[in-house]
Design an enzyme around this catalytic site. Structure first.
Site, PDB file in Angstrom:
ATOM      1  N   HIS B 121       1.050  -1.348  -0.440  1.00 41.08           N
ATOM      2  CA  HIS B 121      -0.008   0.111  -0.451  1.00 41.08           C
ATOM      3  C   HIS B 121       0.203   1.208  -0.057  1.00 41.08           C
ATOM      4  CE1 HIS B 121       0.407   0.883   4.315  1.00 41.08           C
ATOM      5  NE2 HIS B 121       0.354  -0.694   4.480  1.00 41.08           N
ATOM      6  N   ASP B 133       6.154   0.410   6.370  1.00 35.62           N
ATOM      7  CA  ASP B 133       4.486   0.317   6.556  1.00 35.62           C
ATOM      8  C   ASP B 133       3.937   1.572   5.423  1.00 35.62           C
ATOM      9  OD1 ASP B 133       1.974  -0.437   6.934  1.00 35.62           O
ATOM     10  OD2 ASP B 133       2.189   0.549   9.052  1.00 35.62           O
ATOM     11  N   GLU B 167      -4.468   1.986   2.959  1.00 31.01           N
ATOM     12  CA  GLU B 167      -5.053   0.931   3.859  1.00 31.01           C
ATOM     13  C   GLU B 167      -5.008   1.518   4.875  1.00 31.01           C
ATOM     14  OE1 GLU B 167      -2.879  -2.624   6.165  1.00 31.01           O
ATOM     15  OE2 GLU B 167      -2.795  -0.602   6.318  1.00 31.01           O
ATOM     16  N   GLU B 168      -4.707   2.400   5.662  1.00 19.72           N
ATOM     17  CA  GLU B 168      -3.982   3.002   6.671  1.00 19.72           C
ATOM     18  C   GLU B 168      -5.610   3.220   7.615  1.00 19.72           C
ATOM     19  OE1 GLU B 168      -1.694   1.649   8.703  1.00 19.72           O
ATOM     20  OE2 GLU B 168      -0.446   1.997   7.535  1.00 19.72           O
ATOM     21  N   ASP B 195       2.712  -6.746   3.690  1.00 18.72           N
ATOM     22  CA  ASP B 195       2.886  -6.046   4.306  1.00 18.72           C
ATOM     23  C   ASP B 195       3.275  -5.893   5.813  1.00 18.72           C
ATOM     24  OD1 ASP B 195       1.749  -2.814   4.835  1.00 18.72           O
ATOM     25  OD2 ASP B 195       0.502  -4.248   5.393  1.00 18.72           O
ATOM     26  N   HIS B 267       4.296   3.003  12.801  1.00 20.41           N
ATOM     27  CA  HIS B 267       3.551   3.658  12.636  1.00 20.41           C
ATOM     28  C   HIS B 267       4.682   4.607  13.088  1.00 20.41           C
ATOM     29  CE1 HIS B 267      -0.457   1.374  12.436  1.00 20.41           C
ATOM     30  NE2 HIS B 267       0.043   1.235  10.770  1.00 20.41           N
TER      31      HIS B 267
END
Lengths: 301, 301
Positions: B121, B133, B167-168, B195, B267
């Protein structure tokens, strides 16, 4: 180094001779000096050191390694123009000095004379701090013993941690340990070494006969939930190697962490404390503690 | 996060609900705000972000995450004294805006309507750069297709790379791709997602029936020399998940890199370009390119 080798140690082994014998072979061809591209995988600014040899009958010429990035620049110059290369070095060989292996043990409750040795080496090349080579190996084994002690484990055999001196420059610590142990009447029944960095554990290799290979492979289901999957014939380690001569038939076990990042740090200024991942290091400690425990429980000599 | 979970994603899954539902559950109990310890493994100074939910019928209270190090300091204060905690936040929800999936493909020579989708993504949380990520997932799949094109490989089926958007924060890219693909008459025969970061490859998991599990496991001997060893039932990925609804029975494959360092970056402000190891990234590209090639050669739908 050949990037296509999946095990980076194989790539290192494949070109070690360039550094190890470069000065001898170059001098035979009339060279006045030798300069090599550092043995490492990344293209970076960290020159790597490591052992190299002279022969007394051959002219001893200066030898050095450039960082891979600098070597590539030099190589490009050489392709397009005539290059004059000057280097100044102030290396010296000093006389040998006394240094020591460091030893700790949990004495065996049933067979105190039968020893399971596990260790790493205390010395390192001085460009970095020797964090992965072999600070992590030392910590792996120290912590493995501490875990077993903390659990109040009473081993059958004597579990002995050895921090070997002088692995990098002659292996005198390993040699002295083997002869010292023999002379005092020890019976060495197995040895484990960690000298491949502090990365996520993948398994163990064994330098030993079928009986011990089968023993190691019988542990595989116990390690599988922790993602260890390599339980094959292979190499033990430099420091524990001399035990083979003093104790015929002894199985040697080499801890196998993931090797992909090892040559980012090996013998280079980048091999510092910060390059070690705490969790990966802890997993290595647990893996070695577990192997030592399983050997103590299951090995028959 | 429970450090004892060997697969760090399991540790994350085990406490995701604290962040995801913390504001709802705390408000039910009368809280005026919620502050959590970041979902990460190391004790460091990087606060982590991630999705969280409100319910319209429950008071929407402020919610934030402290870095693990700061959370531990706060927790210690709370043990010994009365603490007054103030926080100021300027978060806002903006209206949805149009964004796009990015798609590239090698058209199948025999069955162009049968599609093997593989992707990662494109969106990321904005505390870092989203390098692991999911920048590495995007590069894994881009490079896998480039490798096959460079080798002049003519696929039987259409090999389609998709960089999914959103995606997030709702998975609208994945949902839209599945319905769009169905509506244009594609036959999706397999999908692969990366991912889980750009670390050394360990294998693939499959969300699919026994036939496809057996197919995946038949590839294991081909991957073994490259130290891939996980070929089990498991999870595919968030983005490719909606394909299951549109294409009944489609097998989903999730790329499994080593997970030990993933939650050092996930993140967090530390998830930057420099945290990706080039060699580990390249090995992931090769693994995914190889799986896509093997699927194209061997899959029957």
């Amino acid at each position: 180094m050949n990037e296509k080798e999946i095990i980076t140690f194989s790539a290192y082994g494949g070109c070690y001779v360039i550094r190890g014998n470069g000065a001898i072979e170059s001098a035979k061809l009339g060279a006045v000096g030798v300069i090599i591209r550092s043995l490492g995988l990344p293209v970076d600014e960290h020159p790597h050191t490591g052992s190299m040899h002279y022969e007394d009958s051959i002219q001893k010429i200066p030898a050095a390694a450039l960082a891979t990035k600098d070597a590539d620049i030099l190589s490009n110059y050489l392709k397009t123009s005539k290059v004059r290369f000057a280097y100044e070095m102030d290396c010296k060989n000093f006389p040998d000095a006394v240094s020591y292996n460091v030893i700790a043990e949990l004495t065996g409750s049933e067979k105190p004379n039968e020893i399971i040795t596990f260790g790493g080496h205390l010395d390192s090349w001085d460009t970095g701090e020797g964090a992965h080579d072999d600070g992590t190996g030392v910590i792996h084994c120290l912590e493995a013993l501490r875990i077993l002690k903390t659990l109040n484990y009473k081993p059958k055999h004597t579990l002995r941690v050895v921090f070997f001196m002088n692995e990098e420059n002659g292996n005198k610590g390993g040699q002295t340990y083997a002869t010292w142990s023999k002379s005092r009447g020890d019976i060495q029944i197995a040895a484990v070494e960690s000298d491949r960095g502090g990365f996520a554990p993948r398994g163990f290799e064994i330098d030993g006969n079928e009986k011990y290979l089968n023993l190691l492979q019988s542990f595989a289901p116990i390690f599988k939930p922790y993602d260890l999957h390599i339980f094959d014939k292979g190499y033990g380690g430099v420091d524990i190697g001399p035990l083979k001569k003093s104790f015929e038939g002894i199985p040697l076990f080499g801890f196998v962490p993931d090797s992909q990042r090892y040559f980012d740090f090996h013998h280079a200024p980048s091999d510092v404390f910060e390059s070690v991942n705490k969790r990966e290091l802890e997993l290595g400690c647990a893996a070695i503690g577990s192997l030592v425990y399983l050997l103590d429980k299951n090995i028959s000599f």
